[in-house]
Design a protein around this motif. Structure first.
Motif, short mmCIF file in Angstrom:
data_model
loop_
_atom_site.label_atom_id
_atom_site.label_comp_id
_atom_site.label_asym_id
_atom_site.label_seq_id
_atom_site.Cartn_x
_atom_site.Cartn_y
_atom_site.Cartn_z
N TYR A 56 0.85 -1.19 0.00
CA TYR A 56 0.00 0.00 0.00
C TYR A 56 0.88 1.24 0.00
N LEU A 57 0.71 2.09 -1.00
CA LEU A 57 1.53 3.30 -1.11
C LEU A 57 0.92 4.49 -0.40
N GLY A 58 -0.34 4.39 -0.04
CA GLY A 58 -0.99 5.49 0.65
C GLY A 58 -1.50 6.54 -0.32
N PRO A 59 -1.81 7.72 0.20
CA PRO A 59 -2.29 8.79 -0.68
C PRO A 59 -1.18 9.27 -1.61
N LEU A 60 -1.48 9.35 -2.88
CA LEU A 60 -0.49 9.81 -3.85
C LEU A 60 -0.52 11.33 -3.95
N TYR A 61 -1.67 11.87 -4.21
CA TYR A 61 -1.83 13.32 -4.20
C TYR A 61 -3.31 13.66 -4.21
N PRO A 62 -3.66 14.77 -3.60
CA PRO A 62 -5.05 15.22 -3.64
C PRO A 62 -5.20 16.33 -4.68
N ASN A 63 -6.40 16.51 -5.16
CA ASN A 63 -6.74 17.71 -5.93
C ASN A 63 -8.06 18.23 -5.37
N GLU A 64 -8.67 19.17 -6.04
CA GLU A 64 -9.87 19.79 -5.46
C GLU A 64 -11.08 18.86 -5.40
N ASP A 65 -11.13 17.83 -6.22
CA ASP A 65 -12.29 16.93 -6.24
C ASP A 65 -12.02 15.53 -5.72
N TYR A 66 -10.78 15.06 -5.83
CA TYR A 66 -10.47 13.67 -5.54
C TYR A 66 -9.19 13.53 -4.73
N LYS A 67 -9.13 12.43 -3.98
CA LYS A 67 -7.89 11.97 -3.37
C LYS A 67 -7.51 10.72 -4.14
N ILE A 68 -6.25 10.58 -4.46
CA ILE A 68 -5.79 9.46 -5.28
C ILE A 68 -4.85 8.61 -4.44
N PHE A 69 -5.14 7.30 -4.40
CA PHE A 69 -4.38 6.35 -3.60
C PHE A 69 -3.73 5.32 -4.52
N GLY A 70 -2.62 4.74 -4.06
CA GLY A 70 -1.92 3.76 -4.87
C GLY A 70 -1.57 2.49 -4.12
N TYR A 71 -1.39 1.43 -4.89
CA TYR A 71 -1.05 0.10 -4.37
C TYR A 71 -0.27 -0.58 -5.48
N VAL A 72 0.79 -1.30 -5.11
CA VAL A 72 1.62 -1.99 -6.11
C VAL A 72 1.81 -3.42 -5.66
N THR A 73 1.63 -4.35 -6.59
CA THR A 73 1.83 -5.76 -6.28
C THR A 73 3.32 -6.09 -6.34
#
Length: 145
Positions: A56-73
């Motif tokens: 789990y990479l956690g939050p990648l970056y937020p913008n005004e409408d969305y929070k973007i999260f990442g995960y890598v196998t």
């Protein structure tokens, strides 16, 4: 509330992009591709090199409408989740959601008729499973994989 789930190959080609029907697909595609640089940066950081078990990479970056999260196998397949800022999800629930997506992806890869690194058909069980997760089934008791 999750609005988009994307799965990218280790070469950053999209396998599947599942979005809420009211979201703009092109806009979601843009956010997913802009998150690739942040994912690569996190993978190359010293923290990621110290603990390869933490997928789990956690939050990648937020913008005004969305929070973007990442995960890598372990095989460098990337999962990206876009969450609405108006309806946030707890961090623990996001981790569980990524683990469920990972389990669904494992079932896809184990299918002998699936050709790796090819886009997933929209009529597949994999696509419908991701769609059900996206529609609010992200709590631990909602979907069993």
């Amino acid at each position: 509330m999750a609005v988009c789930i994307a799965i990218l190959t280790k070469d950053n080609h999209p396998l599947v992009l599942v979005c809420d029907e009211k979201e703009d697909l092109l806009k979601m595609h843009f956010f997913v591709h802009t998150s690739i640089d942040v994912i690569e940066e996190k993978l190359n950081s010293t923290k990621a090199a110290n603990d390869p078990r933490d997928l789990y990479l956690g939050p990648l970056y937020p913008n005004e409408d969305y929070k973007i999260f990442g995960y890598v196998t372990n095989t460098k397949v990337k999962f990206v989740l876009l969450e609405s800022v108006n309806h946030p999800i707890k961090d623990g629930d996001i981790k569980q959601l990524f683990q469920k997506i990972h389990n669904i992806y494992i079932h896809l890869v184990c299918n002998p008729f699936y050709n790796p690194n090819e886009p997933v058909q929209t009529s597949s069980f994999f696509h419908s499973s991701l769609t059900s997760l996206l529609r609010g089934s992200y709590t631990s008791r909602s979907i069993a994989v």
